[in-house]
Design an enzyme around this catalytic site. Structure first.
Site, PDB file in Angstrom:
ATOM      1  CG  HIS A 214      97.089  34.322  34.357  1.00 36.02           C
ATOM      2  ND1 HIS A 214      95.812  33.972  34.011  1.00 36.02           N
ATOM      3  CD2 HIS A 214      97.887  33.324  33.886  1.00 36.02           C
ATOM      4  CE1 HIS A 214      95.826  32.818  33.373  1.00 36.02           C
ATOM      5  NE2 HIS A 214      97.076  32.396  33.271  1.00 36.02           N
TER       6      HIS A 214
HETATM    7  C1  UD1 Z   1     101.677  29.869  35.027  1.00 36.50           C
HETATM    8  C2  UD1 Z   1     101.838  29.283  33.630  1.00 36.50           C
HETATM    9  C3  UD1 Z   1     100.676  29.717  32.746  1.00 36.50           C
HETATM   10  C4  UD1 Z   1      99.345  29.378  33.405  1.00 36.50           C
HETATM   11  C5  UD1 Z   1      99.299  29.926  34.823  1.00 36.50           C
HETATM   12  C6  UD1 Z   1      98.055  29.446  35.509  1.00 36.50           C
HETATM   13  C7  UD1 Z   1     104.167  29.011  32.923  1.00 36.50           C
HETATM   14  C8  UD1 Z   1     105.249  29.542  32.073  1.00 36.50           C
HETATM   15  N1  UD1 Z   1     103.054  29.752  33.006  1.00 36.50           N
HETATM   16  O1  UD1 Z   1     101.744  31.266  34.899  1.00 36.50           O
HETATM   17  O2  UD1 Z   1     100.738  29.043  31.511  1.00 36.50           O
HETATM   18  O3  UD1 Z   1      98.319  29.951  32.643  1.00 36.50           O
HETATM   19  O4  UD1 Z   1     100.434  29.455  35.567  1.00 36.50           O
HETATM   20  O5  UD1 Z   1      97.680  30.255  36.556  1.00 36.50           O
HETATM   21  O6  UD1 Z   1     104.312  27.959  33.500  1.00 36.50           O
HETATM   22  N2  UD1 Z   1     102.962  33.860  42.354  1.00 36.50           N
HETATM   23  C9  UD1 Z   1     102.633  34.017  43.681  1.00 36.50           C
HETATM   24  N3  UD1 Z   1     102.074  32.941  44.321  1.00 36.50           N
HETATM   25  C10 UD1 Z   1     101.849  31.753  43.716  1.00 36.50           C
HETATM   26  C11 UD1 Z   1     102.205  31.613  42.378  1.00 36.50           C
HETATM   27  C12 UD1 Z   1     102.757  32.666  41.700  1.00 36.50           C
HETATM   28  O7  UD1 Z   1     102.807  35.076  44.264  1.00 36.50           O
HETATM   29  O8  UD1 Z   1     101.326  30.814  44.369  1.00 36.50           O
HETATM   30  C13 UD1 Z   1     103.527  35.027  41.626  1.00 36.50           C
HETATM   31  C14 UD1 Z   1     105.046  35.124  41.709  1.00 36.50           C
HETATM   32  O9  UD1 Z   1     105.376  36.487  41.773  1.00 36.50           O
HETATM   33  C15 UD1 Z   1     105.478  34.560  40.371  1.00 36.50           C
HETATM   34  C16 UD1 Z   1     104.346  34.998  39.459  1.00 36.50           C
HETATM   35  O10 UD1 Z   1     103.182  34.928  40.248  1.00 36.50           O
HETATM   36  O11 UD1 Z   1     106.715  35.058  39.953  1.00 36.50           O
HETATM   37  C17 UD1 Z   1     104.200  34.130  38.228  1.00 36.50           C
HETATM   38  O12 UD1 Z   1     104.057  32.754  38.604  1.00 36.50           O
HETATM   39  P1  UD1 Z   1     104.508  31.587  37.580  1.00 36.50           P
HETATM   40  O13 UD1 Z   1     104.146  30.281  38.156  1.00 36.50           O
HETATM   41  O14 UD1 Z   1     105.904  31.785  37.156  1.00 36.50           O
HETATM   42  O15 UD1 Z   1     103.654  31.871  36.296  1.00 36.50           O
HETATM   43  P2  UD1 Z   1     102.093  32.164  36.143  1.00 36.50           P
HETATM   44  O16 UD1 Z   1     101.931  33.568  35.686  1.00 36.50           O
HETATM   45  O17 UD1 Z   1     101.373  31.730  37.352  1.00 36.50           O
HETATM   46  N1  UDP Z   2      90.240  29.684  38.653  1.00 38.55           N
HETATM   47  C1  UDP Z   2      89.871  29.571  39.991  1.00 38.55           C
HETATM   48  N2  UDP Z   2      89.962  30.690  40.786  1.00 38.55           N
HETATM   49  C2  UDP Z   2      90.368  31.906  40.304  1.00 38.55           C
HETATM   50  C3  UDP Z   2      90.732  31.989  38.933  1.00 38.55           C
HETATM   51  C4  UDP Z   2      90.667  30.861  38.141  1.00 38.55           C
HETATM   52  O1  UDP Z   2      89.472  28.505  40.449  1.00 38.55           O
HETATM   53  O2  UDP Z   2      90.431  32.867  41.080  1.00 38.55           O
HETATM   54  C5  UDP Z   2      90.168  28.482  37.813  1.00 38.55           C
HETATM   55  C6  UDP Z   2      89.332  28.626  36.574  1.00 38.55           C
HETATM   56  O3  UDP Z   2      87.968  28.427  36.867  1.00 38.55           O
HETATM   57  C7  UDP Z   2      89.924  27.554  35.676  1.00 38.55           C
HETATM   58  C8  UDP Z   2      91.385  27.572  36.047  1.00 38.55           C
HETATM   59  O4  UDP Z   2      91.462  28.217  37.319  1.00 38.55           O
HETATM   60  O5  UDP Z   2      89.417  26.285  36.019  1.00 38.55           O
HETATM   61  C9  UDP Z   2      92.145  28.348  35.017  1.00 38.55           C
HETATM   62  O6  UDP Z   2      93.429  28.588  35.466  1.00 38.55           O
HETATM   63  P1  UDP Z   2      94.296  29.821  34.989  1.00 38.55           P
HETATM   64  O7  UDP Z   2      93.439  30.844  34.375  1.00 38.55           O
HETATM   65  O8  UDP Z   2      95.135  30.202  36.128  1.00 38.55           O
HETATM   66  O9  UDP Z   2      95.255  29.135  33.924  1.00 38.55           O
HETATM   67  P2  UDP Z   2      95.111  28.829  32.360  1.00 38.55           P
HETATM   68  O10 UDP Z   2      93.883  28.039  32.142  1.00 38.55           O
HETATM   69  O11 UDP Z   2      95.117  30.138  31.634  1.00 38.55           O
HETATM   70  O12 UDP Z   2      96.363  28.084  32.054  1.00 38.55           O
END
Ligand code: UD1
Ligand code: UDP
Length: 366
Positions: A214
């Site tokens: 992601h």
């Molecule tokens: C964010 C964090 C990243 C973290 C990740 C955990 C920032 C800059 N990035 O990235 O560090 O590792 O969360 O998962 O804060 N979306 C949905 N539904 C949701 C959430 C997101 O559809 O519930 C989609 C939307 O299209 C959105 C995209 O995912 O634009 C990205 O979501 P966003 O929260 O901006 O960043 P993440 O990639 O989730």
């Molecule tokens: N995780 C989860 N379900 C999923 C994918 C990830 O519960 O389908 C959990 C994972 O076990 C870990 C956390 O989400 O505890 C990590 O989050 P993510 O990878 O979204 O963010 P990051 O750690 O890279 O910021």
């Protein structure tokens, strides 16, 4: 004490679970959900499974550009800080919700407490690196998960208010792994996958790779994203991917076709622990998942050029790979020598939540 805690993204809900429990025994916590993650399986599922208190505020900010998302959060968090007048404000990790919370409090001279302080990839192009560096520099208490994090802060001249509490994600794994195993053993994990995805999967424990992708650095470059999925297609075992909505959208836009890759909706934490513990290997760009793989003694390949969690690289429990098809395949199919070595305990003793709580209550001591 009256504390505002900011959460907004999946990993922050998980980190909040043990802290909220222990802090609320003697204090007043106001939990603010920014709404950065909002799908049921990106947010509500964690509150339900981990018993996280219902947030006192949900800002409903949702998705957007960095500026839109962070700006809206900043404005709304400021209003709450002005109204609630807390003694401090706690943030987790390195997301836009983290930075917005820290900035809102700092500008109002409210002490900021940063859990997971001091991590560095030294790649300034990552939004997470920008968020964590800025947050650390305006934090009063820097609650570090590892000694490496403390050393990183020292290099930037930050030595005051810095504590090694151990990693709060280790607390969560220790508290939930037996619950997860009990819930999903004897094939229940496959039933749950079927229930959520309306599809039957031919997967065997230890005979699949568990992957998550992601990070912006991988998903937003179409060539890199294709390389990752092309490598997955060539693997010797099926690749199970609980796919982040960000990546799902991009895969669909680019019309990437897949046979060896099993895409499922994001799963809850307990099922994720089970899938991680029973995978042959984890392949990921997630920060949290690299560590969970390590805690659960599952080898990992990280699809990035750097990791903040360098401890996991010892004895090749975790190996980095650039986004190149041949390199990914070589690293993923490497000989797994890690099992020959014991793992040093570098992430604390599983009681980070209590230490963080005491440090906040006692103004930096525990
Ligand atoms: C964010 C964090 C990243 C973290 C990740 C955990 C920032 C800059 N990035 O990235 O560090 O590792 O969360 O998962 O804060 N979306 C949905 N539904 C949701 C959430 C997101 O559809 O519930 C989609 C939307 O299209 C959105 C995209 O995912 O634009 C990205 O979501 P966003 O929260 O901006 O960043 P993440 O990639 O989730
Ligand atoms: N995780 C989860 N379900 C999923 C994918 C990830 O519960 O389908 C959990 C994972 O076990 C870990 C956390 O989400 O505890 C990590 O989050 P993510 O990878 O979204 O963010 P990051 O750690 O890279 O910021």
């Amino acid at each position: 004490m009256k504390l505002i805690t900011i959460v907004g993204a999946r990993p922050q809900f998980i980190k909040a679970a043990p802290f909220s429990k222990v802090f609320r025994e003697n204090n007043n916590e106001i939990l603010v959900h920014t709404g950065q993650h909002y799908d049921k399986n990106m947010s509500d599922v964690f509150f339900e499974e981990l018993g996280i208190p219902k947030p006192e505020y949900n800002l409903g900010v949702g998705s957007g550009t960095h500026g839109q998302q962070t700006g809206q959060m900043l404005e709304k968090i400021e209003e709450i800080v002005l109204k609630e007048k807390p003694d401090g404000l706690l943030v987790y990790g390195d997301t836009n919700s983290t930075l917005a919370g820290a900035l809102a409090a700092s500008k109002l001279n409210i002490p900021v407490y940063h859990v997971e302080a001091g991590l560095r990839s030294y790649n300034k192009l990552m939004p997470e690196e920008q968020n964590r560096v800025l947050t650390d520099h305006i934090s009063e208490l820097l609650l570090c998960p590892t000694q490496t994090a403390i050393d990183n802060l020292e290099k930037e001249g930050i030595t005051k208010g810095v504590l090694n509490t151990g990693d709060i994600m280790y607390d969560v794994v220790l508290r939930n792994i037996d619950i997860s195993k009990k819930k999903y053993c004897n094939g229940e994990w496959l039933k749950e996958l079927y229930k959520d995805n309306n599809e039957t999967f031919n997967l065997i424990e230890k005979e699949y790779y568990l992957a998550t992708i992601h990070r912006a650095e991988n998903t937003d470059d179409p060539k890199k994203l294709r390389n990752i999925f092309n490598a997955f297609e060539k693997m010797d075992k099926p690749v199970l991917i609980p796919l982040h909505p960000r990546t799902r959208k991009l895969i669909e836009e680019q019309n990437i076709k897949l046979n060896n890759v099993v895409i499922i909706k994001p799963v809850g934490y307990l099922l994720m622990l089970y899938l991680t513990a029973n995978a042959h290997m984890v392949v990921t760009d997630s920060g949290g998942l690299q560590k969970e793989a390590y805690f659960l003694k599952t080898p990992c390949t990280t699809l990035r050029d750097q990791t903040e969690w360098i401890e996991t690289l010892h004895n090749e429990w975790n190996v980095l790979s650039s986004i190149n098809i041949n390199e990914i395949i070589t690293k993923v199919t490497r000989e797994l020598n890690c099992f020959k070595y014991p793992q040093p305990l570098l992430f604390g003793d599983g009681h980070a939540a209590e230490k963080i709580c005491k440090a906040i209550e006692n103004g930096g001591k525990y």
